[in-house]
Scaffold this active site. Structure first.
Site, PDB file in Angstrom:
ATOM      1  N   ARG A   1       0.818  -1.222   0.000  1.00 24.09           N
ATOM      2  CA  ARG A   1       0.000   0.000   0.000  1.00 24.09           C
ATOM      3  C   ARG A   1       0.844   1.261   0.000  1.00 24.09           C
ATOM      4  O   ARG A   1       0.374   2.334  -0.377  1.00 24.09           O
ATOM      5  CB  ARG A   1      -0.906   0.035   1.241  1.00 24.09           C
ATOM      6  CG  ARG A   1      -1.889  -1.107   1.311  1.00 24.09           C
ATOM      7  CD  ARG A   1      -2.534  -1.167   2.670  1.00 24.09           C
ATOM      8  NE  ARG A   1      -1.497  -1.513   3.666  1.00 24.09           N
ATOM      9  CZ  ARG A   1      -1.695  -1.526   4.971  1.00 24.09           C
ATOM     10  NH1 ARG A   1      -2.859  -1.198   5.473  1.00 24.09           N
ATOM     11  NH2 ARG A   1      -0.722  -1.870   5.795  1.00 24.09           N
TER      12      ARG A   1
ATOM     13  N   GLN B   1       2.000  25.632  18.869  1.00 23.58           N
ATOM     14  CA  GLN B   1       1.937  26.389  17.624  1.00 23.58           C
ATOM     15  C   GLN B   1       2.670  25.633  16.534  1.00 23.58           C
ATOM     16  O   GLN B   1       3.701  25.012  16.780  1.00 23.58           O
ATOM     17  CB  GLN B   1       2.570  27.776  17.810  1.00 23.58           C
ATOM     18  CG  GLN B   1       2.454  28.665  16.595  1.00 23.58           C
ATOM     19  CD  GLN B   1       2.906  30.085  16.909  1.00 23.58           C
ATOM     20  OE1 GLN B   1       2.552  30.660  17.926  1.00 23.58           O
ATOM     21  NE2 GLN B   1       3.703  30.648  16.028  1.00 23.58           N
TER      22      GLN B   1
ATOM     23  N   ASN C   1       3.882  26.161  12.327  1.00 22.65           N
ATOM     24  CA  ASN C   1       4.028  27.106  11.223  1.00 22.65           C
ATOM     25  C   ASN C   1       4.508  26.376   9.975  1.00 22.65           C
ATOM     26  O   ASN C   1       5.115  25.306  10.066  1.00 22.65           O
ATOM     27  CB  ASN C   1       5.062  28.185  11.585  1.00 22.65           C
ATOM     28  CG  ASN C   1       4.736  28.889  12.874  1.00 22.65           C
ATOM     29  OD1 ASN C   1       3.598  29.240  13.117  1.00 22.65           O
ATOM     30  ND2 ASN C   1       5.736  29.084  13.719  1.00 22.65           N
TER      31      ASN C   1
ATOM     32  N   ARG D   1      16.826  31.464   5.300  1.00 20.42           N
ATOM     33  CA  ARG D   1      16.023  32.070   6.362  1.00 20.42           C
ATOM     34  C   ARG D   1      16.778  31.849   7.667  1.00 20.42           C
ATOM     35  O   ARG D   1      17.197  30.745   7.965  1.00 20.42           O
ATOM     36  CB  ARG D   1      14.643  31.441   6.434  1.00 20.42           C
ATOM     37  CG  ARG D   1      13.768  31.772   5.234  1.00 20.42           C
ATOM     38  CD  ARG D   1      12.355  31.285   5.467  1.00 20.42           C
ATOM     39  NE  ARG D   1      11.547  31.389   4.282  1.00 20.42           N
ATOM     40  CZ  ARG D   1      10.519  32.225   4.139  1.00 20.42           C
ATOM     41  NH1 ARG D   1      10.186  33.048   5.122  1.00 20.42           N
ATOM     42  NH2 ARG D   1       9.824  32.239   3.024  1.00 20.42           N
TER      43      ARG D   1
ATOM     44  N   HIS E   1      17.152  32.763  13.440  1.00 27.81           N
ATOM     45  CA  HIS E   1      16.096  33.320  14.281  1.00 27.81           C
ATOM     46  C   HIS E   1      16.047  32.648  15.652  1.00 27.81           C
ATOM     47  O   HIS E   1      16.350  31.472  15.778  1.00 27.81           O
ATOM     48  CB  HIS E   1      14.725  33.109  13.623  1.00 27.81           C
ATOM     49  CG  HIS E   1      14.631  33.645  12.243  1.00 27.81           C
ATOM     50  ND1 HIS E   1      13.933  32.996  11.251  1.00 27.81           N
ATOM     51  CD2 HIS E   1      15.146  34.757  11.664  1.00 27.81           C
ATOM     52  CE1 HIS E   1      14.005  33.684  10.129  1.00 27.81           C
ATOM     53  NE2 HIS E   1      14.740  34.758  10.351  1.00 27.81           N
TER      54      HIS E   1
ATOM     55  N   LYS F   1      12.007  23.955  18.883  1.00 27.86           N
ATOM     56  CA  LYS F   1      11.403  23.745  17.564  1.00 27.86           C
ATOM     57  C   LYS F   1      11.590  22.301  17.134  1.00 27.86           C
ATOM     58  O   LYS F   1      12.619  21.690  17.411  1.00 27.86           O
ATOM     59  CB  LYS F   1      12.064  24.648  16.515  1.00 27.86           C
ATOM     60  CG  LYS F   1      11.883  26.124  16.778  1.00 27.86           C
ATOM     61  CD  LYS F   1      12.602  26.966  15.741  1.00 27.86           C
ATOM     62  CE  LYS F   1      12.413  28.444  16.047  1.00 27.86           C
ATOM     63  NZ  LYS F   1      13.154  29.291  15.105  1.00 27.86           N
TER      64      LYS F   1
ATOM     65  N   HIS G   1      18.001  29.348  14.899  1.00 30.27           N
ATOM     66  CA  HIS G   1      17.693  28.392  13.842  1.00 30.27           C
ATOM     67  C   HIS G   1      17.657  29.090  12.487  1.00 30.27           C
ATOM     68  O   HIS G   1      17.206  30.227  12.369  1.00 30.27           O
ATOM     69  CB  HIS G   1      16.329  27.746  14.110  1.00 30.27           C
ATOM     70  CG  HIS G   1      15.842  26.912  12.975  1.00 30.27           C
ATOM     71  ND1 HIS G   1      14.798  27.304  12.158  1.00 30.27           N
ATOM     72  CD2 HIS G   1      16.272  25.720  12.503  1.00 30.27           C
ATOM     73  CE1 HIS G   1      14.599  26.367  11.241  1.00 30.27           C
ATOM     74  NE2 HIS G   1      15.478  25.405  11.421  1.00 30.27           N
TER      75      HIS G   1
ATOM     76  N   TYR H   1       7.144  23.742  11.068  1.00 27.60           N
ATOM     77  CA  TYR H   1       7.777  23.984  12.364  1.00 27.60           C
ATOM     78  C   TYR H   1       6.742  23.764  13.458  1.00 27.60           C
ATOM     79  O   TYR H   1       5.715  24.430  13.462  1.00 27.60           O
ATOM     80  CB  TYR H   1       8.148  25.445  12.536  1.00 27.60           C
ATOM     81  CG  TYR H   1       9.220  26.040  11.709  1.00 27.60           C
ATOM     82  CD1 TYR H   1      10.312  26.608  12.334  1.00 27.60           C
ATOM     83  CD2 TYR H   1       9.131  26.127  10.326  1.00 27.60           C
ATOM     84  CE1 TYR H   1      11.298  27.233  11.599  1.00 27.60           C
ATOM     85  CE2 TYR H   1      10.109  26.745   9.585  1.00 27.60           C
ATOM     86  CZ  TYR H   1      11.191  27.296  10.221  1.00 27.60           C
ATOM     87  OH  TYR H   1      12.165  27.916   9.499  1.00 27.60           O
TER      88      TYR H   1
ATOM     89  N   ASP I   1      16.754  39.327   7.454  1.00 31.87           N
ATOM     90  CA  ASP I   1      17.773  38.312   7.715  1.00 31.87           C
ATOM     91  C   ASP I   1      19.156  38.782   7.263  1.00 31.87           C
ATOM     92  O   ASP I   1      20.162  38.466   7.902  1.00 31.87           O
ATOM     93  CB  ASP I   1      17.418  37.002   7.028  1.00 31.87           C
ATOM     94  CG  ASP I   1      16.221  36.310   7.658  1.00 31.87           C
ATOM     95  OD1 ASP I   1      15.771  36.742   8.746  1.00 31.87           O
ATOM     96  OD2 ASP I   1      15.735  35.331   7.063  1.00 31.87           O
TER      97      ASP I   1
END
Length: 180
Positions: free
Chosen positions: A23, A46, A48, A59, A62, A72, A119, A132, A168
Site C-alpha cells: 500500500r 503552535q 508554522n 532564512r 532566528h 522547535k 535556527h 515547524y 535576515d
C-alpha cells in the site's frame, strides 16, 4: 523513531522507521512519550509552515529572547534543506557551537532544536516547504536574529545564499545580551 544526538546538547535528528508494504508506508513522526524520554518538549502549541520558491533561499538565524525561548521541531514536507541550529545558551556545554542536518521530504527526518538556540536553513532545491512545531507561542517583541554568516559561529554552509530577506541580511553579529 530514532533520536540521533548532535553537537548541540539536547538537539536531535529524528529519523522515522517506516513500515512499508504494497500500500505504501506508515511511520510515526511524533510520540509525546518518546520525545519526553529524550528531554524534548511533548507539547507544541503552535505550528508554522515556510514555503520557499527558489534554491538558495536562506532564512535565519532566528530565535526568541527570554522569557519566550522556544524549542522547535522542524521537518521538510517538500524538497531538501540544509537546516542549522546554533546554541546560544550561556550555561550549555555546547555554547556557541552549531549543528546541521539535511532535512528531506523523502527521508521524512526532523530536527529537534532545544529552546535557547538560533535556527536557520538554506534550501537545496526549488520549491521547499518546512513545517515547524513550536514549544511556545510566537511573541513578536521577543523575536531576535543574528547574522547567518557570523564568524563567531563559523557555520559551514554548503554555498552562499541566492535569496535572503532584508531583515535576515541585516541582522547584527551575536552578543550575549541578545538572548535576555
Amino acid at each position: 523513531m530514532k533520536f540521533l544526538a548532535t553537537a548541540i546538547v539536547g538537539a536531535f535528528v529524528v529519523e522515522v522507521e517506516p513500515q512499508v508494504d504494497e500500500r505504501g508506508l506508515f511511520a510515526r513522526t511524533f510520540c509525546a512519550e518518546m520525545f519526553a524520554a529524550q528531554g524534548l518538549p511533548s507539547h507544541y502549541p503552535q505550528c508554522n509552515v515556510s514555503m520557499n520558491h527558489s534554491r538558495g533561499t536562506l532564512r535565519g538565524l532566528h530565535f526568541q529572547a527570554e522569557p519566550g525561548k522556544e524549542a522547535k521541531l522542524v521537518r521538510a514536507t517538500r524538497g531538501t534543506v540544509y537546516d542549522v541550529a546554533v546554541d546560544l545558551r550561556p550555561d550549555s556545554p555546547s555554547h556557541l557551537q552549531w549543528a546541521s542536518v539535511e532535512l528531506s521530504a523523502d527521508r521524512r527526518n526532523a530536527f529537534a532544536i532545544p529552546a535557547g538556540c538560533a535556527h536557520g536553513f538554506l534550501t537545496l532545491e526549488d520549491g521547499c516547504e518546512l513545517i515547524y512545531h513550536m514549544s511556545s507561542i510566537y511573541a513578536p517583541d521577543l523575536a531576535r536574529g543574528v547574522r547567518w554568516d557570523d564568524p563567531l559561529f563559523g557555520i559551514d554552509w554548503p554555498f552562499s545564499p541566492v535569496v535572503i530577506g532584508e531583515r535576515d541580511a541585516t541582522y547584527p553579529s551575536f552578543n550575549q545580551e541578545m538572548v535576555r
